[in-house]
Design an enzyme around this catalytic site. Structure first.
Site, mmCIF file in Angstrom:
data_model
loop_
_atom_site.group_PDB
_atom_site.id
_atom_site.type_symbol
_atom_site.label_atom_id
_atom_site.label_comp_id
_atom_site.label_asym_id
_atom_site.label_seq_id
_atom_site.Cartn_x
_atom_site.Cartn_y
_atom_site.Cartn_z
ATOM 1 N N HIS A 264 0.822 -1.208 0.000
ATOM 2 C CA HIS A 264 0.000 0.000 0.000
ATOM 3 C C HIS A 264 0.865 1.271 0.000
ATOM 4 C CE1 HIS A 264 -3.658 2.265 0.803
ATOM 5 N NE2 HIS A 264 -3.189 2.728 1.950
ATOM 6 N N PHE A 265 1.798 1.346 0.912
ATOM 7 C CA PHE A 265 2.664 2.524 1.034
ATOM 8 C C PHE A 265 3.885 2.350 0.131
ATOM 9 C CE2 PHE A 265 0.165 3.123 4.892
ATOM 10 C CZ PHE A 265 -0.016 4.500 4.910
#
Length: 284
Positions: A264-265
């Site tokens: 996600h990051f």
């Protein structure tokens, strides 16, 4: 001109914190963060782009170092947050700009684009969704709250704010978790632990359904205006799936879609690769 400065702007009754770098006469690039983070998520990206762009990265209201008024003083909805950031761009002199959106930054930035299509020179979406097929089953507890805003369903969402959940969001899908600095998730957990932060985030979980309801409007904007568009996506994201990135091509056939092998990051492990993709994508 790659030095980063740290400032605040008075936006109505709010102080909005932001990071700024680059020459004021360079092409403008607005960076919009997501949950549960703040502009510090761009700490590695900004220096890699500041020689070419005038960059501003604000903390959204209720996040990071921006003001966090209680919910009885400020309605924590994505429409309201977008209005604050809209006003913020005018105050800092961003008349025409490219926008980088991630997670919560996507429904914020896409609202700005719908409101002011003439102001948007390009869009970079890093795991910033606008299509139903991009939503994973990880959203099911939040969807349950959308369908029935009961106390029990609201309380069930507190798991998303546990420190171990934040760390999981940063490390899930990352082939080598030792590449993920603890700085980002530790700071996120500090901000999440502030008194009242939990109720703000629960309100935003509930209001996220307004973003899904606007997907058709966002898609109409994409089809009508066909902005220059780069989707660069952590392909192992547990919340926003690769089909969500590929779907942009349905409405913008010339959209560039790239995947990186992370979660996600994505900036935590692939800032250099994403910066290179942006430099290739955006004209000088």
């Amino acid at each position: 001109m790659t030095a980063v400065t740290y400032r605040t702007a008075d936006v109505g009754d709010l102080n909005i914190f932001y990071r700024e770098a680059g020459a004021p006469d360079a092409p403008k690039l607005l960076l919009l963060h997501g949950f549960p983070s703040a502009s510090h998520m761009f700490r590695d990206l900004i220096p890699l782009l500041a020689d070419r762009f005038h960059i501003i990265a604000p903390d959204l209201p209720g996040f990071g170092r921006s003001d966090m008024p209680p919910p009885d003083k400020f309605a924590y909805t994505f429409d309201h947050i977008a209005s604050v950031i809209d006003h913020f761009t005018e105050i800092v002199g961003f008349g025409r700009y490219a926008v980088y959106v991630f997670d919560y930054g996507a429904p914020t930035g896409f609202r700005l684009a719908v409101r002011h299509p003439d102001r948007i020179t390009a869009i970079i979406s890093q795991n910033g969704n606008a299509y139903e097929e991009g939503l994973s089953d990880g959203w099911n507890p939040i969807r349950a709250y959308w369908q029935d805003a009961s106390r029990a369903n609201r309380e069930a969402l507190r798991d998303f704010m546990k420190p171990e959940t934040t760390i999981w969001q940063y490390t899930h899908g990352v082939p080598d978790p030792t590449r993920v600095s603890p700085d980002g998730y530790s700071l996120d957990n500090f901000y999440l632990s502030r008194p009242g932060a939990d109720e703000i985030q629960l309100d935003l979980f509930g209001d996220y359904k307004s973003n899904v309801a606007l997907y058709p409007a966002f898609q109409t904007y994409f089809r009508t205006h066909k902005p220059r568009f780069l989707a660069v996506w952590g392909k192992n994201d547990p919340f926003f799936l690769p089909p969500g990135a590929e779907a942009f091509r349905r409405d913008i056939p010339d959209a560039v879609v790239r995947f990186v092998d992370t979660g996600h990051f994505a900036l935590e492990t692939h800032a250099a690769e994403i910066a290179a993709a942006i430099r290739d994508f955006l004209p000088h």
